[in-house]
Design a protein around this motif. Structure first.
Motif, PDB file in Angstrom:
ATOM      1  N   ASN A  82       0.766  -1.164   0.070  1.00  0.00           N
ATOM      2  CA  ASN A  82      -0.024   0.060   0.028  1.00  0.00           C
ATOM      3  C   ASN A  82       0.904   0.904   0.037  1.00  0.00           C
ATOM      4  N   LYS A  83       0.368   2.555  -0.223  1.00  0.00           N
ATOM      5  CA  LYS A  83       0.740   3.760  -0.984  1.00  0.00           C
ATOM      6  C   LYS A  83       0.621   4.071  -0.626  1.00  0.00           C
ATOM      7  N   ILE A  84       0.326   5.558  -0.353  1.00  0.00           N
ATOM      8  CA  ILE A  84       0.022   6.820   0.525  1.00  0.00           C
ATOM      9  C   ILE A  84       0.598   7.742  -0.659  1.00  0.00           C
ATOM     10  N   LEU A  85      -0.698   8.591  -1.395  1.00  0.00           N
ATOM     11  CA  LEU A  85       0.122   9.436  -2.021  1.00  0.00           C
ATOM     12  C   LEU A  85      -0.371  11.095  -1.863  1.00  0.00           C
ATOM     13  N   ASN A  86       0.170  12.115  -3.059  1.00  0.00           N
ATOM     14  CA  ASN A  86      -0.813  13.484  -2.377  1.00  0.00           C
ATOM     15  C   ASN A  86      -0.604  14.602  -3.863  1.00  0.00           C
ATOM     16  N   LYS A  87      -0.786  15.324  -3.482  1.00  0.00           N
ATOM     17  CA  LYS A  87      -0.920  15.900  -4.963  1.00  0.00           C
ATOM     18  C   LYS A  87      -0.534  16.460  -5.486  1.00  0.00           C
ATOM     19  N   ASN A  88       0.874  16.132  -4.851  1.00  0.00           N
ATOM     20  CA  ASN A  88       2.112  17.251  -4.952  1.00  0.00           C
ATOM     21  C   ASN A  88       2.869  15.827  -5.256  1.00  0.00           C
ATOM     22  N   THR A  89       2.580  14.918  -5.220  1.00  0.00           N
ATOM     23  CA  THR A  89       3.836  13.302  -5.174  1.00  0.00           C
ATOM     24  C   THR A  89       3.217  12.667  -6.205  1.00  0.00           C
ATOM     25  N   ASN A  90       2.486  12.416  -7.485  1.00  0.00           N
ATOM     26  CA  ASN A  90       2.349  11.714  -8.508  1.00  0.00           C
ATOM     27  C   ASN A  90       2.684  10.384  -8.689  1.00  0.00           C
ATOM     28  N   GLN A  91       4.330  10.225  -7.842  1.00  0.00           N
ATOM     29  CA  GLN A  91       5.499   9.187  -9.128  1.00  0.00           C
ATOM     30  C   GLN A  91       5.231   8.233  -8.291  1.00  0.00           C
ATOM     31  N   LEU A  92       5.370   7.293  -8.972  1.00  0.00           N
ATOM     32  CA  LEU A  92       5.425   5.667  -8.487  1.00  0.00           C
ATOM     33  C   LEU A  92       6.941   5.768  -8.751  1.00  0.00           C
ATOM     34  N   PHE A  93       7.761   4.890  -8.280  1.00  0.00           N
ATOM     35  CA  PHE A  93       9.140   4.184  -8.351  1.00  0.00           C
ATOM     36  C   PHE A  93       9.267   3.225  -7.605  1.00  0.00           C
ATOM     37  N   GLY A  94      10.099   2.244  -8.299  1.00  0.00           N
ATOM     38  CA  GLY A  94      10.614   0.960  -7.484  1.00  0.00           C
ATOM     39  C   GLY A  94      12.148   0.314  -7.752  1.00  0.00           C
ATOM     40  N   MET A  95      12.223  -0.605  -7.607  1.00  0.00           N
ATOM     41  CA  MET A  95      13.260  -1.804  -8.024  1.00  0.00           C
ATOM     42  C   MET A  95      12.667  -3.583  -7.604  1.00  0.00           C
ATOM     43  N   ILE A  96      13.153  -3.863  -8.784  1.00  0.00           N
ATOM     44  CA  ILE A  96      12.597  -5.498  -8.472  1.00  0.00           C
ATOM     45  C   ILE A  96      14.003  -6.370  -8.722  1.00  0.00           C
ATOM     46  N   ALA A  97      14.511  -7.422  -8.078  1.00  0.00           N
ATOM     47  CA  ALA A  97      15.262  -7.686  -8.467  1.00  0.00           C
ATOM     48  C   ALA A  97      15.581  -8.791  -8.995  1.00  0.00           C
ATOM     49  N   VAL A  98      16.053  -8.741 -10.839  1.00  0.00           N
ATOM     50  CA  VAL A  98      15.816  -9.866 -11.819  1.00  0.00           C
ATOM     51  C   VAL A  98      16.616 -10.929 -11.872  1.00  0.00           C
ATOM     52  N   ASN A  99      17.841 -11.523 -11.071  1.00  0.00           N
ATOM     53  CA  ASN A  99      18.906 -12.128 -10.916  1.00  0.00           C
ATOM     54  C   ASN A  99      18.019 -13.666 -11.370  1.00  0.00           C
ATOM     55  N   ASN A 100      17.296 -14.035 -10.671  1.00  0.00           N
ATOM     56  CA  ASN A 100      16.699 -15.339 -10.486  1.00  0.00           C
ATOM     57  C   ASN A 100      15.884 -15.722 -12.148  1.00  0.00           C
ATOM     58  N   LEU A 101      15.807 -15.138 -12.606  1.00  0.00           N
ATOM     59  CA  LEU A 101      15.699 -14.862 -14.042  1.00  0.00           C
ATOM     60  C   LEU A 101      16.069 -15.646 -14.936  1.00  0.00           C
ATOM     61  N   ILE A 102      15.548 -16.879 -15.955  1.00  0.00           N
ATOM     62  CA  ILE A 102      16.584 -17.314 -16.896  1.00  0.00           C
ATOM     63  C   ILE A 102      16.588 -16.488 -17.860  1.00  0.00           C
ATOM     64  N   ASN A 103      16.544 -16.612 -19.532  1.00  0.00           N
ATOM     65  CA  ASN A 103      16.854 -16.105 -20.513  1.00  0.00           C
ATOM     66  C   ASN A 103      15.890 -15.787 -20.841  1.00  0.00           C
ATOM     67  N   GLY A 104      15.198 -14.770 -21.398  1.00  0.00           N
ATOM     68  CA  GLY A 104      13.886 -14.948 -21.716  1.00  0.00           C
ATOM     69  C   GLY A 104      13.333 -13.508 -21.977  1.00  0.00           C
ATOM     70  N   GLU A 105      11.897 -13.539 -22.298  1.00  0.00           N
ATOM     71  CA  GLU A 105      11.337 -12.562 -22.933  1.00  0.00           C
ATOM     72  C   GLU A 105      10.420 -12.566 -21.353  1.00  0.00           C
ATOM     73  N   TYR A 106       9.839 -11.740 -20.620  1.00  0.00           N
ATOM     74  CA  TYR A 106       9.100 -11.274 -19.172  1.00  0.00           C
ATOM     75  C   TYR A 106       7.967 -10.257 -19.867  1.00  0.00           C
ATOM     76  N   ILE A 107       6.966  -9.812 -18.942  1.00  0.00           N
ATOM     77  CA  ILE A 107       6.454  -9.067 -18.691  1.00  0.00           C
ATOM     78  C   ILE A 107       6.207  -8.162 -17.228  1.00  0.00           C
ATOM     79  N   LEU A 108       6.101  -6.767 -17.370  1.00  0.00           N
ATOM     80  CA  LEU A 108       6.351  -6.497 -16.212  1.00  0.00           C
ATOM     81  C   LEU A 108       4.932  -5.763 -16.171  1.00  0.00           C
ATOM     82  N   GLU A 109       4.188  -6.116 -14.843  1.00  0.00           N
ATOM     83  CA  GLU A 109       2.450  -5.476 -14.443  1.00  0.00           C
ATOM     84  C   GLU A 109       2.602  -4.761 -13.722  1.00  0.00           C
ATOM     85  N   ILE A 110       1.878  -3.963 -13.313  1.00  0.00           N
ATOM     86  CA  ILE A 110       2.051  -3.401 -11.982  1.00  0.00           C
ATOM     87  C   ILE A 110      -0.083  -2.497 -12.045  1.00  0.00           C
ATOM     88  N   ILE A 111      -0.801  -2.900 -11.180  1.00  0.00           N
ATOM     89  CA  ILE A 111      -1.913  -2.381 -10.870  1.00  0.00           C
ATOM     90  C   ILE A 111      -1.717  -2.098  -9.729  1.00  0.00           C
TER      91      ILE A 111
END
Length: 473
Positions: A246-275
């Motif tokens: 959960n995240k609290i946003l306000n009218k002055n902060t409309n940004q969402l950013f983050g980091m995901i560790a992907v070092n455990n994934l094998i070679n290939g194509e993936y999809i990042l989805e944010i809901i």
């Protein structure tokens, strides 16, 4: 005998004679004077669309250039490469609404310090109207106008159907950090610096995927307690990584950013989805973006026990059925009639994975290594031809030039003729080591920029010694 003054003698060549003279010269010399022996810009490009608070949208286009593929000029004690980037914005029916030029200069201390596969990033922001649907980027080396590359891309439609709520595209980044005095201006977003990853490739030294997006016009209730779900899915839709918070946003902060560790994934194509969900868990908005893992490892405690065929199958199986079918389209020119018929009968994902795994395993050039070198090289060539030879809706590997390049690699020589006379634009490729030396002649026979193969001396290719008739305008 009547004498002739040399000043009264005229000599001229028709365009057809001119073409044959150039062709003869091309076939006689053994020096690599054309095309692929000149530097070819290697560049990755990506974009993201953001809503402008006042009016219209902001299109951000990101580039990363391989510095070893540029031409440098020495000025004082520095070496400088200059690029021109032309951006064309289109609305529906290919009507151009903007045409902009940008200049980029890249400076290095010494020419000997250039390293292949060393990239530097750049970005541009363009204000566009809501009716823009696509853009075209033409990149030129200022020192060599023949060193150029082109990108075309569709823009996501701005969706305001759910009230005025808006979520931007996802920007995939190498790193997100606090802004500093050394931050690159084009990467700064308020108090942070977002360093884009235009290739969207991760692995080896890039084991963390950073993402950035913006959300606008949520009401006060939604801002106070918004639920966010972040998924990484393979192309079969299987969720590999799942994060909820959960995240609290306000009218002055409309940004969402983050980091995901992907070092455990094998070679290939993936999809990042944010809901995005409201406090009751009701769906509000979502965005997706593709990315790739390209490192040559499987981060598992049992990875060293995998055989080369198991490793190959793991890389192929991550693709969707559509992805498997596309891979077969790429290799179908190298298959027998029976193999084509057998693949056509396959229905399940598992059957198609097994077929492709067996195909690549049979032509593995070095079974002692875990990687299938032939497949790696083929996919590299596919990436190149898709960037260089795609025309309209036809991908580069579907064109004749793309097919020949994938099969035989970079030509030893290439002659390009754009002469605007009796003959159409054409290219002649020559390979010295195939069958004692062969040529491929391509021509833009219908003016669509899709160069078709009209003649070759290769024993398994189209041979039409009256090819010149197809070249006439």
């Amino acid at each position: 005998m009547k004498s002739h003054s040399p000043h009264n003698i005229s000599f001229s060549l028709s365009s057809m004679q001119y073409f044959f003279l150039k062709l003869l010269f091309f076939l006689l010399i053994n020096q690599n004077l054309y095309g692929f022996d000149k530097k070819q810009i290697i560049v990755d490009a990506d974009h993201a669309l953001f809503k402008n608070i006042n009016k219209g949208n902001i299109l951000e286009i990101y580039f990363s250039f391989d510095e070893s593929t540029l031409n440098y000029t020495q000025i004082d004690n520095k070496w400088i490469a200059n690029l021109i980037i032309n951006i064309e914005i289109f609305k529906k029916r290919d009507k151009k609404i903007k045409d902009l030029d940008f200049s980029i200069s890249h400076t290095i201390n010494h020419i000997d310090s250039i390293q292949p596969n060393k990239f530097y990033q750049s970005a541009f922001q363009i204000l566009i109207n809501d009716d823009a649907v696509s853009f075209n980027a033409n990149i030129f080396d200022k020192e060599n106008s023949n060193n150029k590359i082109n990108f075309k891309s569709q823009l996501n439609e701005i969706d305001l159907t759910r009230g005025n709520n808006y979520i931007s595209d996802i920007e995939i980044a190498y790193l997100i950090k606090n802004k500093s005095q050394n931050s690159f201006k084009s990467f700064v977003k308020d108090s942070i610096e977002v360093i884009p990853n235009p290739s969207r490739n991760f692995g080896k030294d890039n084991k963390n995927l950073y993402y950035y997006l913006e959300i606008l016009n949520l009401n006060e209730k939604a801002l106070s307690n918004i639920g966010i779900k972040v998924f990484v899915k393979d192309f079969n839709g299987k969720k590999i990584i799942s994060e909820n918070y959960n995240k609290i946003l306000n009218k002055n902060t409309n940004q969402l950013f983050g980091m995901i560790a992907v070092n455990n994934l094998i070679n290939g194509e993936y999809i990042l989805e944010i809901i995005f969900e409201d406090s009751m868990g009701v769906y509000m908005l979502s965005k997706q973006k593709k990315f790739n893992i390209v490192s040559d490892f499987i981060a598992s405690t049992n990875s060293t026990k995998l055989s080369n065929i198991e490793f190959l199958k793991a890389k192929i199986s991550i693709k969707s059925i559509e992805g498997l079918d596309e891979e077969f389209k790429i290799i179908k020119h190298f298959t027998t009639g029976r193999e084509k018929r057998n693949y056509k009968k396959l229905i399940s994902h598992e059957e198609k994975v097994d077929f492709l795994t067996q195909f690549w395993n049979l032509i593995d050039s070095d079974p002692s290594t875990i990687e299938n070198e032939n497949r790696v090289e083929t996919m590299k060539r596919v990436g190149f031809v898709n960037k260089k030879y795609s025309v309209g809706l036809k991908k580069g590997y579907e064109t004749d030039r793309g097919r020949v390049y994938i099969a035989h690699g970079k030509p030893d020589e290439i002659m390009q003729d754009q002469y605007d006379g009796d003959i159409r634009p054409n290219e002649i490729w020559r390979y010295h080591s195939i069958e004692g030396g062969v040529i491929f002649i391509f021509c833009d026979v219908n003016g669509s920029s899709n160069f078709r193969l009209i003649h070759s001396t290769h024993s398994n290719e189209l041979q039409n010694y009256r090819f010149i008739e197809r070249m006439r305008r």
